[in-house]
Design a protein around this motif. Structure first.
Motif, PDB file in Angstrom:
ATOM      1  N   GLN A 751       0.818  -1.226  -0.039  1.00 24.57           N
ATOM      2  CA  GLN A 751      -0.015   0.127  -0.107  1.00 24.57           C
ATOM      3  C   GLN A 751       0.748   1.202   0.021  1.00 24.57           C
ATOM      4  N   GLY A 753       2.257   4.582   0.994  1.00 27.77           N
ATOM      5  CA  GLY A 753       2.669   5.234   2.137  1.00 27.77           C
ATOM      6  C   GLY A 753       3.081   4.339   3.441  1.00 27.77           C
ATOM      7  N   THR A 754       3.531   3.030   2.998  1.00 25.69           N
ATOM      8  CA  THR A 754       3.981   2.287   3.755  1.00 25.69           C
ATOM      9  C   THR A 754       5.194   1.723   3.365  1.00 25.69           C
ATOM     10  N   GLN A 798       4.536  -4.304   7.799  1.00 25.02           N
ATOM     11  CA  GLN A 798       4.349  -3.373   7.145  1.00 25.02           C
ATOM     12  C   GLN A 798       3.907  -2.226   8.122  1.00 25.02           C
ATOM     13  N   HIS A 800       3.119   1.735   8.693  1.00 20.01           N
ATOM     14  CA  HIS A 800       2.716   2.978   8.142  1.00 20.01           C
ATOM     15  C   HIS A 800       3.511   4.021   8.328  1.00 20.01           C
ATOM     16  N   ASP A 802       4.418   8.087   8.405  1.00 17.89           N
ATOM     17  CA  ASP A 802       4.036   9.229   8.637  1.00 17.89           C
ATOM     18  C   ASP A 802       4.373  10.309   7.731  1.00 17.89           C
ATOM     19  N   SER A 809       7.418   5.512  13.431  1.00 19.27           N
ATOM     20  CA  SER A 809       5.982   5.527  12.993  1.00 19.27           C
ATOM     21  C   SER A 809       5.020   4.958  13.855  1.00 19.27           C
ATOM     22  N   GLN A 811       2.018   3.221  13.445  1.00 22.00           N
ATOM     23  CA  GLN A 811       1.182   1.780  13.332  1.00 22.00           C
ATOM     24  C   GLN A 811       1.911   0.937  12.751  1.00 22.00           C
ATOM     25  N   ASN A 826      -3.150  -4.327  12.735  1.00 17.60           N
ATOM     26  CA  ASN A 826      -3.356  -2.978  13.366  1.00 17.60           C
ATOM     27  C   ASN A 826      -3.046  -2.898  14.833  1.00 17.60           C
TER      28      ASN A 826
END
Lengths: 834, 169
Positions: A751, A753-754, A798, A800, A802, A809, A811, A826
């Motif tokens: 994805q 932005g990861t 993976q 996420h 910022d 990061s 998450q 998550n």
């Protein structure tokens, strides 16, 4: 104090682990202590605020054994505290704690121990006071510092070398003065009492002329300056000081001392430079990190240095570009960059030839002299016999003639050396004045009315030629060594000469010289000058050795007169002063039956040590190539495995295992246009399907038996982030190659932005070595599920990222095996370091 | 010895000698140099813990002849100062010159060199060609970064390092 209790705890645990802990070597103990220090205080240099550390506790139940061990540990800590990279506050605190412990527990020991500790403390204090006292005696520190700031460390190294030679000469002259010159002056026969010590009649009227003084004749010749003055009586004065023996021993001792000092300095230098084999592995890094000479303190020098560094860097970059394109030229340019000492050797050989010519001429003269003297003597004797029949008169006449006619060849040699030394000094002063000072004046003042720029172009200001000047110093010292036996005051003269040289040269360099345009480094030649000095010492020793062993000393002067050879003094002393059996033993030892086996033993020892050095060098080479291999081939293999698995999914592990220990074998998958083949450096342009042809045939591969890895063949590819594989060697640099781990395939959906990371599952917060991270950024368009090979023991994460990302990061999603596991996704944690 | 020794107590001097590579004479000389930087604000006597309180601002330190031509002077002072601002107390000052002195061994110099140059060798601050060259030579694990181990590996083999990482005071 928890710390101290911790100390006690540590000791007990150690006792538990290693029952014979006292038998641990000193080095192991030191390592333990440092580890302990690091564990307690950490590697960070900030002081912790909790003062619990400072609360005292009592270690009453610790046995004396353990207290001793603790005390040793504290002492070790105190001695190594200055080597820790901590702030002063922390160091002082640590020091204070250790000292408190020592002061409290040392008193509790047994009396004997207490006395031992007290004496050690006093001894340490004395040593420190001595060191402080000795530091008063380092001369010229400000002067050298000023020169360093103007000219850099290279020019200053000349002056530092001069200062070191000055110390050697001081020691030599002190020894000679106290054991040879002063006894002779104080206890020996005064001037005029004996024919050998008096200026002979014919020469008396010329004795005070300038010409004679210039030649060191007349009164100077018959003084303590030269060999001829010293008495040959076995026992001098009331105390029975054995002057001839002292003279001989001092002569030999000077050489031995000089050898020892030079060898020690060379050993220190090599230890510091870690015996790098001189290969230019890291030239670029060295230029960047070590290029700036921190001693520079003047604007002009700094500018020159900047220019030099920039040029150097540019040349290196051009070189590396050329390397990529034209491998052949690399070697040529590399050769040019190396420091060529050939020119220096030429100068050295010339100087040596100079000195040796002088020695040979002197020996010829001596021989002639002896022959002439003998011939004249015989003629005179015959005339006397024929003219004077009276026996006693004959004897007197003959002795008178003997005392007057025969010259003292050793004194002549000493005089020549003296003259040489003085003239050398005068020549140095004159040449410097003309070629630097007058030239500087001319350039400075004539520049106003000259057609071209004198300062910038020809002739310009002189530059300080470090190499020539250092060689001049070495030559000078060789002269001193050659002449010291024949003229005991020569080292003292040299001391004065070096002082004068220091002041004169430093004035000249500041006044008339400019900093070098080409700023070059001298460190490669650190040991080079000492090797030259050593060679010079050895060669200077040879004439003296020859004289001691093979030439008959003058019959009428000097401490060895009347003996057959100079070293006979030793056998005489042994016979007279040592017990009988000693003489017998010594005479056995000097027979061939003992000497030859000893020589053979030494030759074998040399051979053995030589082969050890060879073996170590090879081992070093092997390790270095292993490192290179890791860097290039190892990555390639891992990548092959992951790339090759696009086709067959069944046996990545098998292929990995088969490829691991097979350096010479070809990769299993040579590569077709649709699948990336063997890639050096483990990089592939993302999405590329075809590769430049050279990647298919990487060329000769290193194996560990010593075939050199052709460095120019390793392709320098620009680094492009990798998406398709995770590096299993994270956090494991500089370890020997392990069997590549098994991989498992993990599906994921990239994805935007990861960032993808491989995190070891066993330990999330594994302390990493510095700042190592393996991650890759996903491209923007990819959102099809793809798979990636993840090594065993790691899980795919993976993260996420910022907008204000710098690696942290907030998450994380985690993927396990082939599933996208909802229950575990998550998880919000801060990103862990790998 | 009169005035000069009133600057520090005996135990302070002993501690400094244990924690640095200097002799007593050198420590007193360095204190004199430190005082000359900003003589208005630094008292003659440092016996009551002023050594860790009073700071000399960076602007005065960078004018020292030893440092004024050094292009890394700001970074050096930042590394050795307590708060990272470049303003140094006498403790920091002494520490700095101790590390740069001739007697300091190579490992401690390498640690501080890494701290000083680590900030400098950043892709943004340095020409990208230079940065890539450095990585190419020294980066062993291909993470586009230079860790302390890699840096130490390169530096310990440089013949120049001890000579250039040396300031005489």
């Amino acid at each position: 104090m928890p710390v101290l209790y911790g100390l006690g705890m540590n000791v007990r645990t150690l006792d538990h682990k290693y029952p014979g802990q006292e038998a641990m070597s000193a080095r192991a103990c030191r390592r333990e202590n440092l580890e302990y220090l690091r564990r307690k205080f950490g590697n960070d240099d900030n002081v912790r605020d909790d003062d619990d550390f400072l609360m005292p506790t009592d270690d009453e139940d610790a046995t004396e054994e353990q207290i001793l061990i603790n005390i040793e540990r504290q002492k070790e800590i105190i001695s190594s505290i200055r080597k820790q990279p901590w702030r002063m506050k922390k160091k002082i605190r640590c020091l204070r704690m250790a000292q408190d412990y020592l002061s409290r527990y040392e008193g509790k020991l047994s009396k004997k121990r207490g006395y031992q500790e007290a004496t050690e403390r006093i001894w340490r204090k004395v040593k420190r006071e001595l060191a402080n006292f000795a530091s008063f005696f380092i001369p010229w520190e400000t002067r050298i510092k000023m020169i360093e700031s103007y000219f850099g460390s290279v020019v200053a190294s000349y002056f530092i070398f001069l200062r070191w030679l000055f110390w050697i000469n001081i020691v030599l002259s002190i020894v000679t003065m106290s054991f040879v010159v002063l006894p002779e002056m104080i206890v020996g026969l005064p001037y005029g009492s004996v024919p050998r010590k008096t200026v002979p009649e014919p020469e008396l009227d010329r004795a005070q002329h300038i010409a004679t003084v210039w030649d060191f004749g007349g009164y100077l010749k018959h003084s303590v300056l030269f060999y001829g003055y010293y008495s040959d009586r076995r026992y001098l004065g009331k105390g029975g000081y054995q002057l001839p023996l002292a003279y001989f021993m001092v002569g030999i001792g000077s050489f031995v001392y000089s050898f020892a000092v030079i060898l020690r300095k060379m050993a220190d230098n090599s230890r510091q430079s870690k015996l790098s084999t001189g290969e230019d592995q890291f030239t670029f890094c060295w230029k960047v990190f070590c290029g700036w000479d921190s001693l520079i303190g003047q604007q002009e020098t700094a500018d020159n240095k900047f220019a030099a560094i920039t040029t150097g860097l540019r040349v290196s970059m051009v070189v590396s570009i050329i390397t990529m394109v034209f491998p052949v030229f690399f070697d040529l340019i590399g050769q040019m960059e190396k420091y060529h000492p050939r020119t220096m050797l030429r100068i050295m050989v010339l100087n040596l030839g100079n000195l040796y010519t002088l020695m040979i001429a002197l020996f010829k003269k001596v021989n002639n002299l002896q022959n002439v003297t003998v011939a004249e003597h015989i003629q005179d004797v015959i005339t006397d016999i024929l003219s004077n029949k009276n026996q006693t008169d004959l004897v007197d006449v003959l002795t008178a003639r003997a005392g007057v006619k025969e010259q003292c060849w050793e004194t002549i040699v000493g005089q020549e050396m003296f003259k040489l030394s003085v003239f050398d000094m005068i020549a140095t002063v004159v040449t410097t004045l003309i070629f630097d000072f007058l030239r500087g004046l001319f350039v400075r003042f004539a520049n106003y009315c000259w057609c071209w720029d004198l300062e910038g172009g020809i002739p310009g200001y002189g530059e300080f030629g470090v190499a020539e000047n250092v060689l001049h110093l070495i030559y000078n010292q060789g002269m001193i060594w050659m002449g010291a036996f024949f003229s005991p005051c020569l080292p003292l003269l040299n001391v004065l000469k070096l002082i004068a040289l220091m002041y004169f040269r430093s004035w000249a360099v500041i006044m008339c010289n400019t900093p070098h345009q080409r700023v070059f480094r001298a460190s490669r030649s650190n040991n080079f000058y000492f090797v030259l000095l050593l060679i010079m010492l050895f060669l200077s020793m040879l004439p003296t050795g020859y004289v001691m062993v093979s030439i008959e000393p003058s019959r009428n002067c000097g401490p060895f007169s009347g003996r057959r050879r100079m070293f006979d003094i030793i056998s005489e002393t042994v016979k007279n002063s040592f017990p009988g059996w000693f003489t017998i033993v010594l005479s056995y030892m000097s027979t061939a039956g003992v000497i030859i086996p000893v020589i053979m033993l030494l030759v074998m020892a040399i051979y053995y040590l030589q082969s050890m050095v060879h073996a170590y060098k090879e081992a070093n080479n092997d390790l270095r190539m292993q490192l290179e291999y890791e860097r290039t081939e190892g990555k390639r293999k891992v990548f092959e495995m992951s790339a090759g698995n696009k086709n067959n999914q069944d046996s990545p592990a098998a292929r990995a295992v088969t490829n691991s220990g097979n350096p010479a074998g070809k990769p299993a998958n040579p590569g077709t246009p649709s699948h990336p083949g063997p890639i050096p450096n483990g990089r592939v342009p993302s999405g590329a399907s075809t590769l430049p042809p050279r990647f298919h045939n990487p060329g000769p591969r290193p194996n560990f038996t010593g075939i050199p890895f052709n460095r120019s063949m390793s392709s320098k590819v620009r680094y492009i982030p990798v998406r398709n594989y995770m590096n299993p060697y994270d956090g494991m640099i500089l370890t020997p190659p392990i069997a590549p781990p098994r991989f498992r395939r993990v599906q994921y959906t990239p994805q935007p932005g990861t960032r993808l990371m491989a995190v070891p599952t066993a330990n999330r917060a594994m302390p990493g070595v510095g700042s190592i991270r393996r991650s890759s950024t996903c491209s923007r368009q990819g959102s099809r599920p793809t798979s990636v090979l993840v090594p065993e023991g790691y899980e795919l994460v993976q993260v996420h990222v910022d907008a204000t990302d710098d690696g942290q990061s907030s998450q994380e999603t985690s993927f396990v095996d082939d599933d996208f596991d909802d229950t575990r996704s998550n998880r919000s944690q801060s990103a862990s370091r790998l | 010895m009169g005035n000069k020794q009133a600057a520090f107590t005996e135990s302070q001097l002993e501690q400094y000698q244990d924690c640095t590579f200097f002799t007593r004479k050198e420590i007193l000389r360095i204190f004199r140099r430190y005082r000359d930087l900003d003589s208005d604000h630094i008292p003659k006597s440092y016996t009551r813990g002023e050594a860790s309180r009073i700071k000399v601002p960076f602007e005065y330190i960078e004018k020292m002849p030893e440092l004024k031509e050094n292009p890394f002077r700001r970074r050096i002072c930042e590394v050795f100062s307590e708060d990272g601002s470049g303003n140094m107390t006498f403790d920091d000052f002494l520490d700095m010159f101790s590390v740069f002195s001739e007697q300091a061994p190579q490992d401690i110099k390498a640690v501080y060199a890494f701290k000083i140059y680590g900030e400098t060798v950043h892709p943004i601050k340095v020409n990208c060609c230079v940065f890539h060259q450095i990585l190419e030579e020294a980066d062993l694990d291909d993470d586009s970064q230079l860790s302390y181990m890699e840096f130490e590996h390169v530096i310990s083999r440089a013949p120049d390092f001890l000579n250039t990482f040396h300031i005489r005071i």
